[in-house]
Structure formats: structure tokens, C-alpha cells
Design a protein around this motif. Structure first.
Motif, PDB file in Angstrom:
ATOM      1  N   LYS A  94      35.943 -19.607  12.673  1.00  0.00           N
ATOM      2  CA  LYS A  94      35.173 -20.634  12.163  1.00  0.00           C
ATOM      3  C   LYS A  94      35.251 -21.454  13.359  1.00  0.00           C
ATOM      4  O   LYS A  94      33.559 -21.896  13.383  1.00  0.00           O
ATOM      5  N   LYS A  96      35.557 -21.690  16.196  1.00  0.00           N
ATOM      6  CA  LYS A  96      35.553 -20.581  17.626  1.00  0.00           C
ATOM      7  C   LYS A  96      33.298 -20.344  17.718  1.00  0.00           C
ATOM      8  O   LYS A  96      33.255 -20.601  18.235  1.00  0.00           O
ATOM      9  N   ASN A  97      33.270 -19.961  15.875  1.00  0.00           N
ATOM     10  CA  ASN A  97      31.833 -19.590  16.172  1.00  0.00           C
ATOM     11  C   ASN A  97      30.578 -20.421  15.650  1.00  0.00           C
ATOM     12  O   ASN A  97      30.152 -20.631  16.566  1.00  0.00           O
ATOM     13  N   GLU A 100      30.448 -21.292  19.672  1.00  0.00           N
ATOM     14  CA  GLU A 100      29.490 -20.489  20.295  1.00  0.00           C
ATOM     15  C   GLU A 100      28.512 -20.693  20.096  1.00  0.00           C
ATOM     16  O   GLU A 100      26.666 -20.666  20.931  1.00  0.00           O
ATOM     17  N   ASN A 101      28.074 -21.085  18.362  1.00  0.00           N
ATOM     18  CA  ASN A 101      26.431 -21.376  18.181  1.00  0.00           C
ATOM     19  C   ASN A 101      26.029 -22.065  19.068  1.00  0.00           C
ATOM     20  O   ASN A 101      24.884 -23.054  19.434  1.00  0.00           O
TER      21      ASN A 101
END
Length: 572
Positions: A94, A96-97, A100-101
Motif C-alpha cells: 500500500k 508502494k502504491n 507510485e500513484n
């Protein structure tokens, strides 16, 4: 495990540095546009941009490293409990996401390549980081390690002292923030997060922790919008209970995937709080006593169910600070407490709820001291002493910490409002921030009462609203009606004066870029729409300064206000 903990600590430090950078960027945002301010902004921008660029790259590197370390982690506990490792991987993924977002997010480029626009874009980038969400998932990794005995514990030798946590700025602000972010910890008991927080602040482990959620104990709490949590703890045999009251800050639950549902929930929660703010604090009426009644019921429940000889501390932000002060004045239920950017106590409200608190003679004296009677109401040291002599207790155990120019301070110049205990005001030196927290220098008694009446009528108009759409639609409808009345009566000298004085106060506070002019001309034809016609007649309304409103909000909420607390306050 040692490498993983090192990465966790370094990533946490990076989050804290980005958070501090956000405060610095907000602080440096100029609200005036003279050449001197503009010239100073160029080197500030370069420093801020350089710091953010470094921190952003370091955050991405550590986030990737954390995920790899969590995936590769192997400890004997994983074979005993098959859920631990997937939980850790889920939290790291989460993070990491989110990273990235954020890196893929293309923020709108400013229309003009001005230095101030670059600073605003930097603030937008930092806010897109979702730092509270990142801190939440990072803390969840710590909590998972703690509850499964994977977190190395290094306890100090000295035993815990009573009130040690109470006087810790970081502990107080993080505990207050927990009520806003608790949706992040739904898979864990609140007790687990508190154990971790206590350990990080004092390096002692509690022997006992139990939480009490007002919305689970009292069914009416959620219905009326009241939110509070109490934490009963015991450390080295010392028993304490921290009762936190949530403020009016919008609580957005980002775990809800539907934006419309998040919006619906946030609007209704905010509306319920402001309904109480207006009727109970701004006006001092008995039209909405539900939140205060629930708060008193919650405190009675806490007192009846915690261990004897437990010290009870009250903590509250904004509206929550009002509850700390009001409950202490009426029921004297806290051994000590802190508030942050607190709304005041309204004596008219107290009289409705507990008329026996003072004799008739004392009530009259208090009202005479706190009513303006067409004189400017400033709470001078002498007025404070006169009020304090009439109160039943000293209350110095309650400390109200406040950003000196916080927008809630406007409430303290309304009739019949006071604070109890000490007031510690914080500010920055050599700082240009135009918000005027003394509106009585611009508004007379009649204008203040008209201001109160306007909001009282607004929330009476909204009383039948049951959904967020109804709240918004009815609000717009009410404003249209009042604008039409204003336009039809603007030639009346008193109406014109009130309108100019309100507008001038907002201009002096930075809410408008253009100075309002006194109205003395006939209006354009009546077939204009209310909004467009008003903008033609009063062109300064087009110059609304949204930057000022954003700054006032940021310095009021915990994210911004907490950064003032490491400075030396002015103690009143």
C-alpha cells in the motif's frame, strides 16, 4: 529484522521531514504582492524545491527497499502464524502504491510562471503525498511487529512519572490525530496503537490499556456527530486515563473507494458539528444540546468504569477543546488537560444546561462582564481576573494552546464567551500573516449580533436536511435568498454600513485582494441573476483570496498547528 527496522525508522523520518517542509511552504506563501516579498520568494522557492526533490527521491528509494525487505523477511513466528507475513506485505504494498500513484500524478500547471505559483504547486505536490495515510500504514507495520513480539524493545531504567505523556507535545497531537485517522486501524484494537505510541514517546511499556469509544458506548453519539475516545492505561503502577474529543475538521475516510460516499459522509459529519458550533457556541442557545449531553454521558460512563485513583486528562482540538473547557467548568471532571486551537465556552449555553452552577447574582455579574453593551469586547487581564474570581475553581490545570491568529479566536470576542484555565498563544516572529483575530476592531455590537443571527437562521433553514446534497442545495438556496434581500435593501444606510464593515473586515484579513467600496449608487436592472448581478455591483467579490482561506484552515487543523508548539508561547 535489524535492516527492516532501520528502513522503517528512516522512512518515518522522511515522512516527518516532508510534513515539516509542508509547514515551511505554507508559512512562506505570501499573501501580499509587493516587490520585496516577491524578491525574497525566489531563494525560498529554490531551497524548498531542492529539499522536496531530495526527500521525494529518498522516500521512493526507501519505500522500494522496505517492500523488498518485507517480502524477503523470514522469522520463526511466520511458521506459527501464517497471517503475519501477508499482513506486512499488504501494508508495504500500500505504501508502494501510494508512492507510485503520486509519481504518476500530473498536477495542473500554473497558468502563469510566477514564483508564487511554483510555491503553490509545491504545496499541491506535498499534499498529494497523503502523509497521514502513509504514516498510518507505516505505523500499522510497527504495530504488527509489536503485537507479535517482533519489535525489539529497549526500555529505559527510570520508572514512568505521572503526567509525563500529558506534557509531551508529540503524544498529545498524535493521540488527537488518531480520532481523525482511526479508520486506518480498524483491523487492530486501538489499544495496540496506543501501546506502540506510548513506547515510542517514553520507552516504557504499559501494564494495562483499555479504550472506550463514545460511538460504541452511546448510540446517540454518531447520530448527533459527537466523537470521543478514552484510553485507560497503567504504566509502572501509575493509572491514567486520556479522554480525547474530536474537532470539526473534515474526516475523510480514504479506505472507502467511492468518492461520492466519502463526500457524503464528510459533509454530513461536518454539518452536524457546525450545527452545534453555531447554535451552542456562536449563539449560546438551547436548540442543539445533543453533543454536549452525549459528552457529559460519556464522561459519567468513564468515571464509573475506570479503576479508582485514576488520573483523568482531557484533550481536545477545536470543537473538542470546547468540550474539555465546558465539561471542566460544569462538572470538574479532569485532573488536567490540554486543548489545541479550542473554541470557547459560551456562558449562555452553560446556563441552559446547568443553571445551578452559579447563583442568580453571579450569573448577572458574569453576563455583565462578558456582554459588550456597544463597547468593544476585548478580554483584558483585568477582565480575566474579574471573571476568574466568580468561577468556582482555579482551572489552571487546563492549558489552552493556540496559534495566536487562529480563526477560532474570533469566537472569543462574541458576547458571553470565555476560556477557563491558562491560554498559551504561539506565533512566528517577522511573519506576514494578515488574518485579524480581533473582529471587534472592525464591527460594532449590532453588526456582531447580525452576524450571529445570520448563521442561526442558516442552520434553522438547514434543519430539515438529511443528506449531503440537501445540505449543499439548501445552503445555496439560503444564500441566494439573503443576497436578494441584501440587494433590495442596500440603499438603507444601516444595511450599507453593515455590508461595508463586514467586507472591510474580510479585506483587512486577506480574504479579498481588492478593497471594498461603500455603496451609494442605484443598482443595475433588476432582471440580473442574483449572483451575477451582485458581482457586477460589488466587483471586489470577484477578488476572493482562496489562498488565505486555505492557509487559515491549514494553520487551524492539527497538521499545521502542531508545528507551532515547539516555540515559546505567550502565556495569558
Amino acid at each position: 529484522m535489524k535492516e527492516l527496522l532501520s528502513t522503517l525508522n528512516r522512512l518515518n523520518h522522511v515522512y516527518e521531514q516532508i510534513d515539516l517542509l509542508n509547514f515551511r511552504a505554507h508559512k512562506d506563501l505570501p499573501l501580499t504582492f509587493n516587490k520585496a516579498d516577491s524578491k525574497q520568494l525566489l531563494p525560498k522557492n529554490k531551497r524548498l524545491q531542492f529539499s522536496y526533490s531530495y526527500l521525494n527521491k529518498e522516500k521512493t528509494r526507501l519505500t522500494n527497499l522496505l517492500l523488498n525487505q518485507v517480502i524477503d523477511l523470514r522469522v520463526p513466528e511466520f511458521s506459527l502464524n501464517k497471517t503475519i507475513h501477508p499482513q506486512l506485505i499488504d501494508k508495504a504494498l500500500k505504501l508502494k502504491n501510494i508512492d507510485e500513484n503520486h509519481s504518476k500524478q500530473k498536477l495542473k500547471r500554473p497558468s502563469r510562471d510566477r514564483k508564487i505559483n511554483k510555491l503553490k504547486q509545491l504545496i499541491d505536490k506535498i499534499e498529494d503525498e497523503n502523509l497521514n495515510l502513509c504514516h498510518g500504514y507505516l505505523n500499522q507495520i510497527y504495530v504488527i511487529l509489536l503485537i507479535h513480539h517482533l519489535l525489539p524493545i529497549e526500555l529505559r531504567k527510570e520508572p514512568y512519572q505521572a503526567g509525563e505523556l500529558l506534557h509531551d507535545n508529540d503524544f498529545r497531537t498524535k493521540l488527537l490525530q488518531f480520532d481523525y485517522d482511526r479508520y486506518l486501524y480498524e483491523e487492530f484494537k486501538p489499544e495496540n496503537y496506543l501501546r506502540f505510541l506510548i513506547y515510542t514517546r517514553v520507552h516504557r511499556m504499559p501494564d494495562y490499556v483499555k479504550s472506550y469509544d463514545a460511538r460504541e458506548i452511546i448510540p446517540e453519539a454518531a447520530e448527533c456527530g459527537f466523537s470521543g475516545i478514552a484510553f485507560e492505561i497503567s504504566i509502572d503502577g501509575l493509572k491514567e486515563c486520556y479522554v480525547t474529543f474530536k474537532g470539526t475538521e473534515v474526516n475523510v475516510d480514504y479506505t472507502v473507494s467511492s468518492r461520492s460516499k466519502r463526500f457524503e459522509k464528510a459533509v454530513l459529519e461536518t454539518y452536524k458539528d457546525w450545527d452545534y458550533n453555531v447554535n451552542a457556541i456562536l449563539v449560546g442557545s438551547d436548540k442543539n444540546l445533543s453533543q454536549l449531553n452525549v459528552a457529559r454521558d460519556f464522561m459519567r460512563y468513564i468515571e464509573d468504569n475506570i479503576a479508582s485513583q485514576t488520573l483523568i486528562y482531557g484533550l481536545g482540538h477545536s470543537l473538542g477543546g470546547h468540550f474539555v473547557q465546558t465539561l471542566q467548568l460544569m462538572d470538574y471532571c479532569f485532573d488536567a488537560g490540554y486543548t489545541l486551537n479550542s473554541a470557547p465556552v459560551n456562558l449562555k449555553l452553560i446556563q441552559h444546561v446547568k443553571p445551578t452552577l452559579f447563583s442568580d447574582d453571579v450569573w448577572k455579574k458574569l453576563f455583565a462582564l462578558t456582554d459588550d453593551n456597544d463597547n468593544v469586547k476585548f478580554i483584558t487581564p483585568e477582565l480575566r481576573r474579574q471573571i476568574n474570581r466568580l468561577l468556582p475553581h482555579d482551572y489552571s490545570q487546563i492549558i489552552n494552546e493556540v496559534f495566536e491568529q487562529d480563526m477560532t479566536q474570533v469566537f472569543y470576542e462574541l458576547p458571553f464567551t470565555i476560556w477557563i484555565g491558562q491560554k498559551w498563544e504561539y506565533n512566528l516572529s517577522n511573519w506576514k500573516y494578515p488574518f485579524k483575530n480581533h473582529p471587534r476592531a472592525y464591527l460594532n455590537s449590532g453588526e456582531v449580533h447580525a452576524y450571529q443571527k445570520f448563521f442561526e437562521q442558516l442552520f434553522a433553514y438547514l434543519s430539515s436536511s438529511n443528506t449531503s446534497r440537501q445540505v449543499l442545495r439548501n445552503s445555496v438556496s439560503f444564500i441566494r435568498l439573503r443576497t436578494r434581500i441584501l440587494r433590495n435593501n442596500i440603499n438603507d444606510p444601516q444595511t450599507a454600513k453593515y455590508f461595508f464593515d463586514y467586507s472591510n473586515y474580510l479585506y483587512q484579513s486577506g480574504a479579498f485582494n481588492d478593497q471594498p467600496q461603500k455603496i451609494g449608487q442605484e443598482f443595475i436592472e433588476q432582471n440580473n441573476s442574483v449572483i451575477k448581478g451582485s458581482l457586477r455591483e460589488w466587483p471586489f467579490l470577484k477578488s476572493i483570496n482562496t489562498d488565505m482561506f486555505k492557509l487559515a484552515t491549514y494553520f487551524h487543523v492539527i497538521d499545521g498547528a502542531k508545528h507551532f508548539l515547539n516555540r515559546t508561547p505567550n502565556k495569558l
